[in-house]
Design a protein around this motif. Sequence first.
Motif, PDB file in Angstrom:
ATOM      1  N   LEU A 125       0.856  -1.181   0.000  1.00 49.04           N
ATOM      2  CA  LEU A 125       0.000   0.000   0.000  1.00 49.04           C
ATOM      3  C   LEU A 125       0.893   1.232   0.000  1.00 49.04           C
ATOM      4  N   GLU A 126       0.838   1.999  -1.077  1.00 49.09           N
ATOM      5  CA  GLU A 126       1.646   3.210  -1.204  1.00 49.09           C
ATOM      6  C   GLU A 126       0.805   4.439  -0.907  1.00 49.09           C
ATOM      7  N   ALA A 127       1.430   5.452  -0.343  1.00 45.49           N
ATOM      8  CA  ALA A 127       0.750   6.721  -0.098  1.00 45.49           C
ATOM      9  C   ALA A 127       1.793   7.830  -0.049  1.00 45.49           C
ATOM     10  N   GLY A 128       1.357   9.044  -0.314  1.00 49.47           N
ATOM     11  CA  GLY A 128       2.272  10.180  -0.311  1.00 49.47           C
ATOM     12  C   GLY A 128       2.895  10.404  -1.676  1.00 49.47           C
ATOM     13  N   LEU A 129       3.601  11.502  -1.800  1.00 42.75           N
ATOM     14  CA  LEU A 129       4.229  11.862  -3.067  1.00 42.75           C
ATOM     15  C   LEU A 129       5.480  11.040  -3.300  1.00 42.75           C
ATOM     16  N   ALA A 130       5.597  10.491  -4.495  1.00 41.38           N
ATOM     17  CA  ALA A 130       6.794   9.720  -4.835  1.00 41.38           C
ATOM     18  C   ALA A 130       8.012  10.637  -4.838  1.00 41.38           C
ATOM     19  N   GLY A 131       9.122  10.116  -4.321  1.00 41.24           N
ATOM     20  CA  GLY A 131      10.349  10.905  -4.282  1.00 41.24           C
ATOM     21  C   GLY A 131      11.554   9.991  -4.313  1.00 41.24           C
ATOM     22  N   GLU A 132      12.713  10.540  -4.033  1.00 37.98           N
ATOM     23  CA  GLU A 132      13.937   9.750  -4.071  1.00 37.98           C
ATOM     24  C   GLU A 132      14.064   8.844  -2.850  1.00 37.98           C
ATOM     25  N   GLU A 133      13.336   9.139  -1.768  1.00 40.28           N
ATOM     26  CA  GLU A 133      13.389   8.332  -0.560  1.00 40.28           C
ATOM     27  C   GLU A 133      11.975   7.906  -0.161  1.00 40.28           C
ATOM     28  N   ALA A 134      11.885   6.794   0.564  1.00 38.28           N
ATOM     29  CA  ALA A 134      10.581   6.295   1.005  1.00 38.28           C
ATOM     30  C   ALA A 134      10.698   5.722   2.405  1.00 38.28           C
ATOM     31  N   VAL A 135       9.611   5.828   3.171  1.00 32.06           N
ATOM     32  CA  VAL A 135       9.504   5.207   4.486  1.00 32.06           C
ATOM     33  C   VAL A 135       8.722   3.906   4.318  1.00 32.06           C
ATOM     34  N   VAL A 136       9.301   2.800   4.802  1.00 33.90           N
ATOM     35  CA  VAL A 136       8.709   1.470   4.631  1.00 33.90           C
ATOM     36  C   VAL A 136       8.297   0.931   5.998  1.00 33.90           C
ATOM     37  N   PHE A 137       7.048   0.476   6.116  1.00 37.26           N
ATOM     38  CA  PHE A 137       6.517  -0.064   7.363  1.00 37.26           C
ATOM     39  C   PHE A 137       6.379  -1.580   7.254  1.00 37.26           C
ATOM     40  N   LEU A 138       6.992  -2.313   8.203  1.00 36.52           N
ATOM     41  CA  LEU A 138       6.949  -3.773   8.229  1.00 36.52           C
ATOM     42  C   LEU A 138       6.314  -4.235   9.540  1.00 36.52           C
ATOM     43  N   ALA A 204       9.879  -0.952  11.657  1.00 36.53           N
ATOM     44  CA  ALA A 204       9.451  -2.345  11.748  1.00 36.53           C
ATOM     45  C   ALA A 204       9.162  -2.751  13.182  1.00 36.53           C
ATOM     46  N   HIS A 205       8.212  -3.686  13.305  1.00 32.52           N
ATOM     47  CA  HIS A 205       7.800  -4.195  14.607  1.00 32.52           C
ATOM     48  C   HIS A 205       7.977  -5.704  14.671  1.00 32.52           C
ATOM     49  N   SER A 206       8.487  -6.214  15.794  1.00 35.45           N
ATOM     50  CA  SER A 206       8.532  -7.639  16.104  1.00 35.45           C
ATOM     51  C   SER A 206       9.219  -8.432  14.993  1.00 35.45           C
ATOM     52  N   PHE A 207       8.505  -9.396  14.384  1.00 31.72           N
ATOM     53  CA  PHE A 207       9.118 -10.195  13.320  1.00 31.72           C
ATOM     54  C   PHE A 207       9.564  -9.323  12.156  1.00 31.72           C
ATOM     55  N   GLY A 208       8.813  -8.251  11.887  1.00 31.73           N
ATOM     56  CA  GLY A 208       9.233  -7.316  10.851  1.00 31.73           C
ATOM     57  C   GLY A 208      10.589  -6.704  11.145  1.00 31.73           C
ATOM     58  N   GLY A 209      10.949  -6.614  12.445  1.00 31.34           N
ATOM     59  CA  GLY A 209      12.256  -6.084  12.814  1.00 31.34           C
ATOM     60  C   GLY A 209      13.390  -6.970  12.344  1.00 31.34           C
ATOM     61  N   ALA A 210      13.174  -8.292  12.389  1.00 32.08           N
ATOM     62  CA  ALA A 210      14.196  -9.218  11.890  1.00 32.08           C
ATOM     63  C   ALA A 210      14.362  -9.059  10.387  1.00 32.08           C
ATOM     64  N   ALA A 230      10.355  -3.292  19.460  1.00 33.95           N
ATOM     65  CA  ALA A 230      10.308  -4.639  20.035  1.00 33.95           C
ATOM     66  C   ALA A 230      10.669  -5.702  19.009  1.00 33.95           C
ATOM     67  N   PRO A 231      11.853  -5.585  18.378  1.00 33.01           N
ATOM     68  CA  PRO A 231      12.180  -6.488  17.271  1.00 33.01           C
ATOM     69  C   PRO A 231      12.613  -7.870  17.747  1.00 33.01           C
ATOM     70  N   ILE A 232      12.271  -8.875  16.980  1.00 37.42           N
ATOM     71  CA  ILE A 232      12.798 -10.221  17.208  1.00 37.42           C
ATOM     72  C   ILE A 232      14.299 -10.216  16.935  1.00 37.42           C
TER      73      ILE A 232
END
Length: 290
Positions: A125-138, A204-210, A230-232
């Motif tokens: 799911l993408e949101a916001g203006l496309a640019g040279e950098e992006a924030v990724v949520f896991l 990233a959270h938990s398993f996403g942290g790994a 709280a990463p694994i």
Amino acid sequence: MSLIEAVTVPKWGMTMTEGTITQWMVKEGDSIAHGQELLEIETTKVTNVVEAAASGILRQIVLQEGTTAPVGALAGVITDATATQEEIDAFIASYADRLGSSEDGQAGAVAPRAIPVGEGVVNVLEAGLAGEEAVVFLHGFGGDLSTWLFNQAAVSEALHTIALDLPGHGGSSPIMGDDLLARIVAAVEAALLAVAPGRIHLVAHSFGGAVAAAIAANQPQRVGSLTLIAPIGLGKTMSRDFLTDFIGAERRRPLQGVLERLFADPSKITSDMVEGTLRFKRLEGMPEAL
């Protein structure tokens, strides 16, 4: 000039299009303070409260309890003591004309899409203006991209954001067999390269942290920052009971009891959230993947 302030159905998350009024916490005629909780709204993802954006008097409730209305709909009107009923009626009439014409309406909703990777698809799911950098949520074990619905909506106001379903979760294909973490990481890396080829910041959270830590180790030149919650892998203990109970819960009541362990306020869990998690767990290959 009289103060007239709209109380509207808010947009919580990038995919929300409507909400149901479950409770008004105040009555018509009550004095209202800025920031006071006014009403509770339930969506398919979450139940949350709407706070007053101004101080004044709740002069009129427009949407009654039990009503389902689109994002941006007028739920109530706060005024100062000088506002006349004629002014309030005119405001309500003009607001109805504006509904759906702003970016807060249904037209502003975005939808996830499936990105083909080597072992199936990864749902993003993408949101916001496309640019040279992006924030990724896991997200973590047993979650999906809606974990970040409030965070992504806020961050996307200024930056390109991507939330994704990890393989074996949500709308992403399950991965089973040997060398599991490396293959999950490879699938996520392939999906991110397709939608955000530049510099990325991983949250990233938990398993996403790994997964995030592995991506950073594989591609240090590409990862600008790591925010791990709280990463694994970095602690000595974890809740094995939660993992086994989540996998084993096959009916609504046991699953709700497991999900309540994740919430400071279990009342925020909606029936749709529980049913959606059950549907996900019943997909072919998902229990084995978990």
